[in-house]
Design a protein around this motif. Structure first.
Motif, PDB file in Angstrom:
ATOM      1  N   ASP A 127     -17.852  42.550  28.319  1.00 54.39           N
ATOM      2  CA  ASP A 127     -17.945  43.826  27.608  1.00 54.39           C
ATOM      3  C   ASP A 127     -16.618  44.560  27.518  1.00 54.39           C
ATOM      4  O   ASP A 127     -16.478  45.502  26.744  1.00 54.39           O
ATOM      5  CB  ASP A 127     -18.996  44.716  28.283  1.00 54.39           C
ATOM      6  CG  ASP A 127     -18.672  44.991  29.737  1.00 54.39           C
ATOM      7  OD1 ASP A 127     -18.357  44.039  30.478  1.00 54.39           O
ATOM      8  OD2 ASP A 127     -18.735  46.164  30.150  1.00 54.39           O
ATOM      9  N   ASP A 154     -15.866  46.382  21.539  1.00 49.33           N
ATOM     10  CA  ASP A 154     -17.000  47.316  21.586  1.00 49.33           C
ATOM     11  C   ASP A 154     -18.177  46.823  20.752  1.00 49.33           C
ATOM     12  O   ASP A 154     -18.990  47.613  20.280  1.00 49.33           O
ATOM     13  CB  ASP A 154     -16.566  48.711  21.145  1.00 49.33           C
ATOM     14  CG  ASP A 154     -16.011  48.738  19.720  1.00 49.33           C
ATOM     15  OD1 ASP A 154     -15.970  47.660  19.079  1.00 49.33           O
ATOM     16  OD2 ASP A 154     -15.627  49.820  19.254  1.00 49.33           O
ATOM     17  N   VAL A 158     -21.466  45.752  20.610  1.00 48.96           N
ATOM     18  CA  VAL A 158     -22.651  45.805  21.475  1.00 48.96           C
ATOM     19  C   VAL A 158     -23.577  44.623  21.210  1.00 48.96           C
ATOM     20  O   VAL A 158     -24.123  44.030  22.149  1.00 48.96           O
ATOM     21  CB  VAL A 158     -23.391  47.144  21.289  1.00 48.96           C
ATOM     22  CG1 VAL A 158     -24.704  47.141  22.066  1.00 48.96           C
ATOM     23  CG2 VAL A 158     -22.505  48.305  21.737  1.00 48.96           C
ATOM     24  N   MET A 195     -22.219  41.521  23.026  1.00 48.00           N
ATOM     25  CA  MET A 195     -22.327  41.519  24.491  1.00 48.00           C
ATOM     26  C   MET A 195     -23.780  41.379  24.949  1.00 48.00           C
ATOM     27  O   MET A 195     -24.067  40.693  25.938  1.00 48.00           O
ATOM     28  CB  MET A 195     -21.650  42.747  25.097  1.00 48.00           C
ATOM     29  CG  MET A 195     -22.234  44.084  24.759  1.00 48.00           C
ATOM     30  SD  MET A 195     -21.312  45.476  25.521  1.00 48.00           S
ATOM     31  CE  MET A 195     -19.839  45.559  24.498  1.00 48.00           C
ATOM     32  N   PHE A 197     -21.317  44.328  34.164  1.00 40.32           N
ATOM     33  CA  PHE A 197     -20.885  45.229  33.105  1.00 40.32           C
ATOM     34  C   PHE A 197     -19.834  46.178  33.700  1.00 40.32           C
ATOM     35  O   PHE A 197     -19.560  46.140  34.908  1.00 40.32           O
ATOM     36  CB  PHE A 197     -22.057  46.041  32.542  1.00 40.32           C
ATOM     37  CG  PHE A 197     -22.818  45.370  31.428  1.00 40.32           C
ATOM     38  CD1 PHE A 197     -22.379  45.469  30.116  1.00 40.32           C
ATOM     39  CD2 PHE A 197     -23.991  44.669  31.696  1.00 40.32           C
ATOM     40  CE1 PHE A 197     -23.089  44.853  29.084  1.00 40.32           C
ATOM     41  CE2 PHE A 197     -24.706  44.057  30.666  1.00 40.32           C
ATOM     42  CZ  PHE A 197     -24.246  44.153  29.360  1.00 40.32           C
ATOM     43  N   SER A 220     -19.498  51.772  24.885  1.00 37.67           N
ATOM     44  CA  SER A 220     -20.172  50.598  24.324  1.00 37.67           C
ATOM     45  C   SER A 220     -20.803  49.748  25.422  1.00 37.67           C
ATOM     46  O   SER A 220     -21.873  49.144  25.220  1.00 37.67           O
ATOM     47  CB  SER A 220     -19.187  49.760  23.503  1.00 37.67           C
ATOM     48  OG  SER A 220     -18.080  49.366  24.297  1.00 37.67           O
ATOM     49  N   SER A 221     -20.166  49.698  26.590  1.00 44.03           N
ATOM     50  CA  SER A 221     -20.720  48.929  27.704  1.00 44.03           C
ATOM     51  C   SER A 221     -21.999  49.559  28.222  1.00 44.03           C
ATOM     52  O   SER A 221     -22.949  48.862  28.590  1.00 44.03           O
ATOM     53  CB  SER A 221     -19.692  48.823  28.831  1.00 44.03           C
ATOM     54  OG  SER A 221     -18.571  48.084  28.415  1.00 44.03           O
ATOM     55  N   GLY A 280     -24.591  48.703  25.740  1.00 44.67           N
ATOM     56  CA  GLY A 280     -24.915  47.289  25.865  1.00 44.67           C
ATOM     57  C   GLY A 280     -25.733  46.983  27.100  1.00 44.67           C
ATOM     58  O   GLY A 280     -26.673  46.183  27.061  1.00 44.67           O
TER      59      GLY A 280
END
Length: 237
Positions: free
Chosen positions: A162, A166, A168, A171, A187, A193-194, A197
């Motif tokens: 991740d 970015d 999503v 990931m 993560f 974004s993580s 995700g």
């Protein structure tokens, strides 16, 4: 670990009640952790805390009843005491990810202590206990790191990468393709974004019947006692 017994008391009581109350296990929330329960995954986060994203993540995990393990960077702890205390209070496990996010391999004892023991001391002051796991940055370790760790060393078996972008969708897809029972999912809670995700991955894995737990709970459920200086990637059955 000092908190292990306290955290398992409610779990053991629930298991005992399930033996006496018909249908109890069927009506339990899907996010509970029961010793022997199949399809367990330990959700872990590195590099935090970062107030904005970590707080958003904690809110999302609380909504889903999910417990995770956070490997924290010592240089990020200042003025984040309330966030760290919230992690602990809400049942998440906390570990060390060095002070400056540096390679631990090749360090002398003094430099190792400045990275690991200094972070351990900070966390102990904030939380009042000293049962922290170690995750070496970049997953790099050697015999000297094992000898000096003073606690179990935790790596991972599921890596959605991740940090790379970015994206999503990518990931989440990557995490789902690698997940299997007993895995450790990595993560980072410093990217928006993580966080998205991770929460979408949790929802997708819940739909597949997975249960989430801390590192401590994962290995205890599989009858594995974590040993100081030993390295663990997963708790596959």
């Amino acid at each position: 670990m000092k908190t292990c017994g306290r955290r398992w008391i409610p779990i053991l009581l629930a298991a005992a009640l399930a033996l006496w109350l018909p249908g109890c296990q069927e009506s339990a929330p899907a996010v509970g952790v029961v010793p022997g329960q199949k399809k367990l995954v330990a959700l872990t986060f590195d590099d935090g805390p970062r107030r904005s994203t970590t707080t958003q993540l904690l809110d999302g995990l609380a909504e889903r009843g999910v417990k995770a393990t956070f490997f924290l960077v010592g240089s990020r702890l200042a003025d984040q005491e309330d966030v760290i205390q919230r992690m602990d209070r809400e049942g998440h496990q906390i570990g060390i990810h060095t002070y400056d996010h540096v390679l631990l391999t090749g360090l002398n004892q003094a430099d190792f202590d400045a990275q690991v023991e200094a972070t351990r001391a900070q966390l102990k002051e904030i939380l009042g206990h000293n049962d922290f796991l170690l995750r070496p940055p970049f997953g790099k370790w050697d015999a000297a790191v094992q000898a000096r760790a003073g606690c179990p060393i935790i790596l991972w078996s599921i890596d959605p990468e991740d940090w790379k972008d970015d994206d999503v969708e990518r990931m989440v897809s990557q995490a789902l393709s690698q997940t299997r029972d007993g895995g450790i999912l990595l993560f980072h809670d410093i990217f928006a974004s993580s966080v998205e995700g991770a929460l979408r991955t949790v929802d997708a894995l819940h739909a597949q019947g997975y249960y989430f737990c801390t590192i401590e709970e994962l290995f205890a459920a599989r009858g594995i006692t974590l040993q100081p200086g030993e390295v663990y990637w997963n708790a596959y059955p």
